[in-house]
Design an enzyme around this catalytic site. Structure first.
Site, mmCIF file in Angstrom:
data_model
loop_
_atom_site.group_PDB
_atom_site.id
_atom_site.type_symbol
_atom_site.label_atom_id
_atom_site.label_comp_id
_atom_site.label_asym_id
_atom_site.label_seq_id
_atom_site.Cartn_x
_atom_site.Cartn_y
_atom_site.Cartn_z
ATOM 1 N N LYS A 58 160.009 8.086 42.444
ATOM 2 C CA LYS A 58 159.413 7.567 43.684
ATOM 3 C C LYS A 58 158.235 6.599 43.471
ATOM 4 C CE LYS A 58 161.540 8.465 46.428
ATOM 5 N NZ LYS A 58 162.903 7.859 46.483
ATOM 6 N N HIS A 119 163.697 8.524 34.092
ATOM 7 C CA HIS A 119 162.460 9.121 34.615
ATOM 8 C C HIS A 119 161.818 10.014 33.545
ATOM 9 C CE1 HIS A 119 162.749 7.576 38.591
ATOM 10 N NE2 HIS A 119 163.693 8.361 39.047
ATOM 11 N N SER A 149 155.953 10.394 48.972
ATOM 12 C CA SER A 149 157.293 9.819 48.882
ATOM 13 C C SER A 149 158.274 10.822 48.267
ATOM 14 C CB SER A 149 157.242 8.539 48.041
ATOM 15 O OG SER A 149 158.504 7.935 47.969
HETATM 16 P P1 A3P Z 1 158.345 5.465 50.286
HETATM 17 O O1 A3P Z 1 159.045 6.792 50.251
HETATM 18 O O2 A3P Z 1 156.849 5.585 50.280
HETATM 19 O O3 A3P Z 1 158.836 4.593 51.404
HETATM 20 P P2 A3P Z 1 161.963 4.995 43.730
HETATM 21 O O4 A3P Z 1 162.860 3.802 43.739
HETATM 22 O O5 A3P Z 1 161.199 5.160 42.456
HETATM 23 O O6 A3P Z 1 162.700 6.214 44.144
HETATM 24 O O7 A3P Z 1 160.816 4.726 44.802
HETATM 25 C C1 A3P Z 1 161.103 4.750 46.176
HETATM 26 C C2 A3P Z 1 159.882 4.268 46.936
HETATM 27 O O8 A3P Z 1 159.744 2.853 46.721
HETATM 28 C C3 A3P Z 1 160.023 4.486 48.438
HETATM 29 O O9 A3P Z 1 158.698 4.677 48.920
HETATM 30 C C4 A3P Z 1 160.588 3.131 48.862
HETATM 31 O O10 A3P Z 1 160.400 2.855 50.227
HETATM 32 C C5 A3P Z 1 159.750 2.209 47.992
HETATM 33 N N1 A3P Z 1 160.352 0.869 47.872
HETATM 34 C C6 A3P Z 1 161.627 0.568 47.580
HETATM 35 N N2 A3P Z 1 161.812 -0.774 47.614
HETATM 36 C C7 A3P Z 1 160.616 -1.313 47.956
HETATM 37 C C8 A3P Z 1 160.168 -2.652 48.182
HETATM 38 N N3 A3P Z 1 160.986 -3.692 48.076
HETATM 39 N N4 A3P Z 1 158.868 -2.827 48.524
HETATM 40 C C9 A3P Z 1 158.022 -1.783 48.624
HETATM 41 N N5 A3P Z 1 158.395 -0.495 48.446
HETATM 42 C C10 A3P Z 1 159.684 -0.264 48.107
#
Ligand code: A3P
Length: 306
Positions: A58, A119, A149
């Site tokens: 996340k 991860h 998140s």
């Molecule tokens: P939130 O849950 O705070 O919205 P991962 O890919 O490591 O699982 O992380 C997911 C998090 O990155 C989520 O955060 C998601 O919304 C955010 N995320 C994904 N794409 C993004 C982007 N283009 N810009 C900003 N945040 C992004």
């Protein structure tokens, strides 16, 4: 017959998924599912020209994956729509209930060198990556937003352990009792490793604040030469609003039996910094700050929470 992860997920969407408990693998709490491949993951053979994308869950992994894929494809949007992000960039250690392909199954079918997601904390990453001097890009996100998140993600992901209440989750995060372990150990381990290996260390907050500057860092790290127009296209294509609408990047086409989007969306908030303020109580914030002060006292690593 070769089957992509997406095809397998669709074909086996009726697969009964349950919340698998955590087991300790080399001291790291991981889903019981991952145990089957664990020894093989450790023996995984990296190629010098593979690229590893690493993060605590996340922290913006998918965002970085999309940025990297766009850079490697010279900003060609259509090429980056060739498959969902989890088929374009396999997730090394992941294991799904059979017959859904694991990360290793996917990698065995992949043309190499390729981009690989993990991860794993640095010290449990397959040694071969460092023997081969493979490049890695790490993305870190401030612990408070990362926790929030992850809390939503663990609710929607039907195979993850039950996150419990927010208060319970808060305690589990501080004690590192979540899948992939302690956020502190993770961000610090990779931070220390970056000076000894070819590792680019990025921060979610920096990419959010100035995506063009941070994408340029990745471009230089990958030794690519992209024009201004291509760079702008990558910034646009990987912005939150565009990625949220892109089924090849937003996990929306994963069957609900695996990702229950009625509970939460993968692209949840508008990629905001400081959403933790909507969840942390004043007391929790004080506890976090004190815990953070102690655990981060001996490192030069600094996070921005606002
Ligand atoms: P939130 O849950 O705070 O919205 P991962 O890919 O490591 O699982 O992380 C997911 C998090 O990155 C989520 O955060 C998601 O919304 C955010 N995320 C994904 N794409 C993004 C982007 N283009 N810009 C900003 N945040 C992004």
């Amino acid at each position: 017959m070769k089957m992509s992860l997406q095809e397998a997920l669709e074909k086996h969407s009726e697969q009964v998924i349950r919340r698998y408990p955590l087991v300790l693998l080399d001291g790291l709490p991981l889903s019981e599912l991952l145990e089957a491949n664990w020894e093989e993951v450790k023996r995984f053979k990296a190629f010098p020209d593979d690229l590893l994308i690493a993060s605590y869950p996340k922290a913006g992994t998918t965002w970085l994956q999309e940025i990297v894929d766009m850079i490697l494809n010279d900003g060609d949007v259509e090429k980056c729509r060739r498959a969902p992000i989890y088929d374009r960039i396999p997730f090394l250690e992941t294991v799904e209930p059979k017959p859904i392909p694991s990360g290793l199954d996917q990698l065995a079918q992949m043309a190499r060198p390729c981009v690989i997601k993990t991860h794993l904390p640095f010290h449990l990453t397959p040694k071969s990556f460092w023997e081969q001097d493979t490049k890695a890009i790490y993305i870190a996100r401030n612990g408070k937003d990362n926790m929030v998140s992850y809390f939503y993600f663990d609710q929607m992901t039907t195979s993850q352990p039950d996150p419990g209440t927010w208060e319970e989750y808060f305690q589990k995060f501080l004690s590192g009792n979540l899948t992939w372990g302690s956020w502190y150990d993770h961000v610090k381990g990779w931070w220390d490793a970056k000076d000894k290996h070819r590792i680019l260390y990025l921060f979610y907050e920096d990419v959010k604040q100035d995506p063009k500057r941070e994408i340029q860092k990745v471009v230089r790290f990958l030794e690519k030469d992209l024009g201004e127009e291509t760079l702008e296209r990558i910034v646009h294509h990987t912005s939150f609003d565009v990625m949220k609408k892109n089924p090849m990047a937003n996990y929306s086409i994963i069957p609900k039996s695996f990702f229950n989007t009625d509970v939460s969306q993968f692209m949840r908030k508008a990629g905001v910094i400081g959403d933790w303020k909507n969840h942390f109580t004043v007391a929790q914030n004080e506890i976090f700050d004190e815990d953070y002060r102690q655990k981060m006292a001996a490192t030069s690593l600094k996070f921005r929470f606002e």
